[in-house]
Scaffold this motif. Structure first.
Motif, PDB file in Angstrom:
ATOM      1  N   PRO A  24      36.983  72.330  30.439  1.00  0.00           N
ATOM      2  CA  PRO A  24      35.767  71.526  30.348  1.00  0.00           C
ATOM      3  C   PRO A  24      34.877  71.730  31.558  1.00  0.00           C
ATOM      4  O   PRO A  24      35.361  72.056  32.653  1.00  0.00           O
ATOM      5  N   PRO A  25      33.584  71.548  31.381  1.00  0.00           N
ATOM      6  CA  PRO A  25      32.677  71.650  32.517  1.00  0.00           C
ATOM      7  C   PRO A  25      32.809  70.441  33.420  1.00  0.00           C
ATOM      8  O   PRO A  25      33.446  69.462  33.071  1.00  0.00           O
ATOM      9  N   ARG A  26      32.193  70.525  34.559  1.00  0.00           N
ATOM     10  CA  ARG A  26      32.190  69.372  35.465  1.00  0.00           C
ATOM     11  C   ARG A  26      31.382  68.242  34.831  1.00  0.00           C
ATOM     12  O   ARG A  26      30.266  68.434  34.367  1.00  0.00           O
ATOM     13  N   THR A  27      31.957  67.046  34.805  1.00  0.00           N
ATOM     14  CA  THR A  27      31.290  65.911  34.177  1.00  0.00           C
ATOM     15  C   THR A  27      30.802  64.941  35.247  1.00  0.00           C
ATOM     16  O   THR A  27      31.133  65.056  36.427  1.00  0.00           O
ATOM     17  N   SER A  28      30.012  63.972  34.823  1.00  0.00           N
ATOM     18  CA  SER A  28      29.487  62.997  35.755  1.00  0.00           C
ATOM     19  C   SER A  28      30.619  62.157  36.348  1.00  0.00           C
ATOM     20  O   SER A  28      31.633  61.910  35.712  1.00  0.00           O
ATOM     21  N   ARG A  29      30.429  61.726  37.593  1.00  0.00           N
ATOM     22  CA  ARG A  29      31.438  60.919  38.258  1.00  0.00           C
ATOM     23  C   ARG A  29      31.469  59.530  37.645  1.00  0.00           C
ATOM     24  O   ARG A  29      30.432  58.981  37.251  1.00  0.00           O
ATOM     25  N   PRO A  30      32.648  58.901  37.573  1.00  0.00           N
ATOM     26  CA  PRO A  30      32.710  57.545  37.013  1.00  0.00           C
ATOM     27  C   PRO A  30      32.019  56.552  37.933  1.00  0.00           C
ATOM     28  O   PRO A  30      31.970  56.740  39.159  1.00  0.00           O
ATOM     29  N   ALA A  31      31.481  55.495  37.349  1.00  0.00           N
ATOM     30  CA  ALA A  31      30.893  54.436  38.158  1.00  0.00           C
ATOM     31  C   ALA A  31      32.006  53.753  38.948  1.00  0.00           C
ATOM     32  O   ALA A  31      33.126  53.613  38.456  1.00  0.00           O
ATOM     33  N   PRO A  32      31.728  53.347  40.181  1.00  0.00           N
ATOM     34  CA  PRO A  32      32.776  52.708  40.972  1.00  0.00           C
ATOM     35  C   PRO A  32      33.332  51.480  40.250  1.00  0.00           C
ATOM     36  O   PRO A  32      32.580  50.645  39.736  1.00  0.00           O
ATOM     37  N   ALA A  33      34.651  51.386  40.196  1.00  0.00           N
ATOM     38  CA  ALA A  33      35.275  50.234  39.550  1.00  0.00           C
ATOM     39  C   ALA A  33      35.136  49.011  40.457  1.00  0.00           C
ATOM     40  O   ALA A  33      35.280  49.100  41.684  1.00  0.00           O
ATOM     41  N   GLU A  34      34.860  47.866  39.865  1.00  0.00           N
ATOM     42  CA  GLU A  34      34.673  46.643  40.638  1.00  0.00           C
ATOM     43  C   GLU A  34      36.024  46.025  40.970  1.00  0.00           C
ATOM     44  O   GLU A  34      36.853  45.789  40.088  1.00  0.00           O
ATOM     45  N   THR A  35      36.261  45.773  42.243  1.00  0.00           N
ATOM     46  CA  THR A  35      37.482  45.115  42.665  1.00  0.00           C
ATOM     47  C   THR A  35      37.227  43.630  42.896  1.00  0.00           C
ATOM     48  O   THR A  35      36.116  43.222  43.258  1.00  0.00           O
ATOM     49  N   VAL A  36      38.258  42.827  42.654  1.00  0.00           N
ATOM     50  CA  VAL A  36      38.183  41.382  42.856  1.00  0.00           C
ATOM     51  C   VAL A  36      39.474  40.932  43.523  1.00  0.00           C
ATOM     52  O   VAL A  36      40.441  41.690  43.623  1.00  0.00           O
ATOM     53  N   ASP A  37      39.490  39.682  43.962  1.00  0.00           N
ATOM     54  CA  ASP A  37      40.705  39.100  44.530  1.00  0.00           C
ATOM     55  C   ASP A  37      41.571  38.531  43.413  1.00  0.00           C
ATOM     56  O   ASP A  37      41.079  37.861  42.498  1.00  0.00           O
ATOM     57  N   SER A  38      42.850  38.791  43.495  1.00  0.00           N
ATOM     58  CA  SER A  38      43.809  38.206  42.563  1.00  0.00           C
ATOM     59  C   SER A  38      44.252  36.848  43.098  1.00  0.00           C
ATOM     60  O   SER A  38      44.727  36.748  44.243  1.00  0.00           O
ATOM     61  N   PRO A  39      44.119  35.795  42.300  1.00  0.00           N
ATOM     62  CA  PRO A  39      44.592  34.484  42.769  1.00  0.00           C
ATOM     63  C   PRO A  39      46.064  34.502  43.170  1.00  0.00           C
ATOM     64  O   PRO A  39      46.447  33.869  44.159  1.00  0.00           O
ATOM     65  N   ARG A  40      46.870  35.258  42.434  1.00  0.00           N
ATOM     66  CA  ARG A  40      48.292  35.305  42.749  1.00  0.00           C
ATOM     67  C   ARG A  40      48.535  36.009  44.080  1.00  0.00           C
ATOM     68  O   ARG A  40      49.388  35.579  44.875  1.00  0.00           O
ATOM     69  N   ILE A  41      47.825  37.075  44.346  1.00  0.00           N
ATOM     70  CA  ILE A  41      47.987  37.795  45.607  1.00  0.00           C
ATOM     71  C   ILE A  41      47.447  36.977  46.779  1.00  0.00           C
ATOM     72  O   ILE A  41      48.044  36.943  47.865  1.00  0.00           O
ATOM     73  N   VAL A  42      46.331  36.284  46.558  1.00  0.00           N
ATOM     74  CA  VAL A  42      45.779  35.426  47.611  1.00  0.00           C
ATOM     75  C   VAL A  42      46.778  34.337  47.979  1.00  0.00           C
ATOM     76  O   VAL A  42      47.015  34.047  49.171  1.00  0.00           O
ATOM     77  N   ALA A  43      47.404  33.746  46.961  1.00  0.00           N
ATOM     78  CA  ALA A  43      48.386  32.690  47.223  1.00  0.00           C
ATOM     79  C   ALA A  43      49.616  33.242  47.936  1.00  0.00           C
ATOM     80  O   ALA A  43      50.169  32.598  48.843  1.00  0.00           O
ATOM     81  N   LEU A  44      50.051  34.428  47.550  1.00  0.00           N
ATOM     82  CA  LEU A  44      51.204  35.036  48.201  1.00  0.00           C
ATOM     83  C   LEU A  44      50.898  35.328  49.662  1.00  0.00           C
ATOM     84  O   LEU A  44      51.726  35.064  50.555  1.00  0.00           O
ATOM     85  N   ALA A  45      49.727  35.884  49.928  1.00  0.00           N
ATOM     86  CA  ALA A  45      49.353  36.189  51.305  1.00  0.00           C
ATOM     87  C   ALA A  45      49.304  34.925  52.156  1.00  0.00           C
ATOM     88  O   ALA A  45      49.719  34.933  53.330  1.00  0.00           O
ATOM     89  N   ALA A  46      48.829  33.835  51.572  1.00  0.00           N
ATOM     90  CA  ALA A  46      48.786  32.567  52.307  1.00  0.00           C
ATOM     91  C   ALA A  46      50.191  32.061  52.606  1.00  0.00           C
ATOM     92  O   ALA A  46      50.463  31.550  53.704  1.00  0.00           O
ATOM     93  N   SER A  47      51.101  32.225  51.644  1.00  0.00           N
ATOM     94  CA  SER A  47      52.481  31.792  51.866  1.00  0.00           C
ATOM     95  C   SER A  47      53.142  32.611  52.968  1.00  0.00           C
ATOM     96  O   SER A  47      53.876  32.079  53.809  1.00  0.00           O
ATOM     97  N   VAL A  48      52.886  33.910  52.968  1.00  0.00           N
ATOM     98  CA  VAL A  48      53.448  34.781  54.000  1.00  0.00           C
ATOM     99  C   VAL A  48      52.892  34.411  55.372  1.00  0.00           C
ATOM    100  O   VAL A  48      53.628  34.315  56.368  1.00  0.00           O
ATOM    101  N   ALA A  49      51.571  34.195  55.427  1.00  0.00           N
ATOM    102  CA  ALA A  49      50.952  33.822  56.698  1.00  0.00           C
ATOM    103  C   ALA A  49      51.477  32.490  57.208  1.00  0.00           C
ATOM    104  O   ALA A  49      51.541  32.252  58.419  1.00  0.00           O
ATOM    105  N   GLY A  50      51.877  31.608  56.262  1.00  0.00           N
ATOM    106  CA  GLY A  50      52.405  30.300  56.646  1.00  0.00           C
ATOM    107  C   GLY A  50      53.873  30.327  57.017  1.00  0.00           C
ATOM    108  O   GLY A  50      54.457  29.263  57.289  1.00  0.00           O
ATOM    109  N   GLY A  51      54.496  31.502  56.988  1.00  0.00           N
ATOM    110  CA  GLY A  51      55.875  31.622  57.414  1.00  0.00           C
ATOM    111  C   GLY A  51      56.914  31.331  56.347  1.00  0.00           C
ATOM    112  O   GLY A  51      58.097  31.135  56.665  1.00  0.00           O
TER     113      GLY A  51
END
Length: 499
Positions: A53-80
């Motif tokens: 195939p020929p070179r195609t257009s680059r994909p649009a940047p995917a939008e990243t967001v915060d995961s509530p579960r990951i945010v909560a885990l990080a807070a628990s880790v920071a809290g010891g």
């Protein structure tokens, strides 16, 4: 000699024992009206061309967001809270990955978190999501790590109907570039060059239970932003199938044919549904890339379910192997020899052995990617054999001279070779079902142009842009949707809404 062939318990993936299988040999030859002439594949009008195939257009940047579960885990880790990470992985192992969470203010999208459990040697982790990764800017696909833990993560905001596959490439090689700081510590091009070798290390997510094979490499792993995919549509109001009926499976066999058109021997998978078949033979599906669909994806279980639920009439499937990437590139495309193999050799061979129709209005040829273009070409070149075409993500960049300039101009700027062939004259009663992914770049434009060309010529065309990429994770569902549209019961009203 009998061999065992597995089928899938779901639409895609997995194996299920008990499908009958076997091998047979035969010699196919001759020509039929409606089939093109041509010598062995790689000769004639289309010539021997490396399909790239020929070179195609680059994909649009995917939008990243915060995961509530990951945010909560990080807070628990920071809290010891030392047990938080252990509990997180125990929960994740139980439910599988990726982690899918609703976005309260955005009900049409989901926060989809991809996870990797690192080791003390893990320096960075690259996430490759089909249709979202920009291979020219890999830093945008690096996962983040919760400090002091083995939790690596990256969360995308994806539409709730998203489906696709992905692979993960962890770097444990002891490189000196730190993941977060590297782009600032040195030239971006240098960091990109250091990330490129990781592409060869990409592999499956061990916590994802849904394998989706990919041609030419190890398995990628399917992902859906929906908590669970809806089941295929059945006939409205139809009662659930009885237990005994649900247990009945079609007969799957593998045969070996000698083809004069291809000057080669070729394996062909066949599927014959259970139960009585209609007078005059069952509807026929010629499904390209049989080694993928029947050999690795176990798609025969999908046929069992759709026929059992009354969505499709009894259907006989002929699925020739593509062998490998080199053979596929040499034989597929707009090549008369391969269509002659399908129309003048494979169909007559099947009609002499199986209860299958010869009616073109009840015969579908289907393919994806380069196979999709091949299916469309078969509908053009052999209309008295193939009256219906299902083409998913067709490689409309293909033309006999390859994807480079034509007469000093970029071939991508003009109509596709196949659209020009149709416009130059062809069948007048073709029915086509075209599908292309929203993340397929220039291919969307090409497919839209072909849709308009075919409709302008009076052909019946259903057209769908699905929320995914160039991916078997999407094509499996598209195969069901397309067959229901082309062969489904008239009283089902099951045609998918297209444009």
């Amino acid at each position: 000699m009998k061999t065992s062939v597995g089928t899938s318990t779901g639409a895609v993936g997995g194996t299920l024992p008990g499908a009958a299988a076997g091998t047979a040999t035969g010699t196919a030859g001759g020509t039929v009206p409606g089939a093109p002439s041509g010598g062995p594949a790689g000769t004639g009008e289309a010539g021997a061309v490396h399909a790239a195939p020929p070179r195609t257009s680059r994909p649009a940047p995917a939008e990243t967001v915060d995961s509530p579960r990951i945010v909560a885990l990080a807070a628990s880790v920071a809290g010891g809270r030392d047990a938080a990470v252990r509990e997180f992985w125990a929960e994740t192992e139980g439910q599988g990955t990726p982690l899918v969470e609703p976005i309260p203010w955005d009900p049409e999208h989901r926060a989809v978190t991809f996870l990797w459990r690192g080791t003390e040697d893990t320096r960075r982790v690259l996430l490759l999501v089909n249709g979202l990764v920009d291979r020219s800017h890999l830093v945008g696909s690096l996962m983040r790590r919760i400090h002091g833990t083995d939790v690596w993560h990256l969360t995308y905001r994806l539409r709730s109907d998203h489906r696709g596959s992905y692979a993960i490439a962890p770097d444990t090689g002891g490189g000196r570039i730190r993941t977060a700081a590297a782009p600032e510590d040195g030239p971006a091009d240098d960091f990109q060059a250091r990330l490129l070798p990781l592409l060869a290390e990409a592999g499956p997510d061990p916590l994802n239970p849904r394998p989706v094979p990919a041609r030419g490499r190890g398995p990628a792993w399917g992902v859906s932003a929906r908590p669970a995919a809806p089941p295929p549509r059945g006939r409205p109001g139809a009662p659930a199938a009885a237990t005994a009926a649900a247990a009945r499976r079609g007969l799957v066999e593998r045969h070996r044919l000698t083809s004069a058109a291809l000057a080669a021997r070729r394996d062909v998978w066949t599927y014959v549904p259970p139960g009585p078949l209609p007078d005059g033979g069952a509807d026929a599906l010629v499904l390209l890339d049989g080694d993928m669909w029947c050999g690795r994806l176990g798609v025969q279980a999908l046929f069992d379910r759709l026929i059992r639920d009354g969505v499709l009439p009894p259907l006989v499937v002929l699925a020739p192997d593509a062998v490998d990437n080199a053979t596929r590139a040499r034989e597929f495309g707009g090549r008369p020899a391969y269509v002659n193999f399908l129309a003048a050799e494979l169909l007559p061979w099947a009609a002499a052995r199986l209860p299958v129709t010869f009616d073109p209005s009840r015969t579908v040829v289907a393919g994806e990617s380069l196979g999709g273009l091949t299916a469309l070409y078969a509908g053009l070149a052999a209309p008295r054999r193939f009256g219906k075409v299902l083409a998913q993500s067709p490689s409309l960049w293909w033309r006999p001279g390859g994807p480079g300039p034509v007469d000093g101009t970029d071939a991508a700027d003009g109509p596709s070779w196949l659209a020009e062939r149709y416009a130059g004259g062809g069948p007048r009663e073709l029915r086509a079902h075209l599908r292309v992914g929203r993340y397929e770049g220039d291919m969307r434009k090409r497919c839209g142009e072909l849709r308009d060309t075919l409709r302008g010529l009076g052909h019946s065309v259903a057209y769908t842009e699905y929320n995914g990429g160039h991916d078997y994770a999407c094509w499996a569902g598209g195969l069901a949707e397309g067959l229901v549209d082309l062969l489904g019961r008239a009283d089902d009203g099951a045609r998918e809404g297209g444009v």
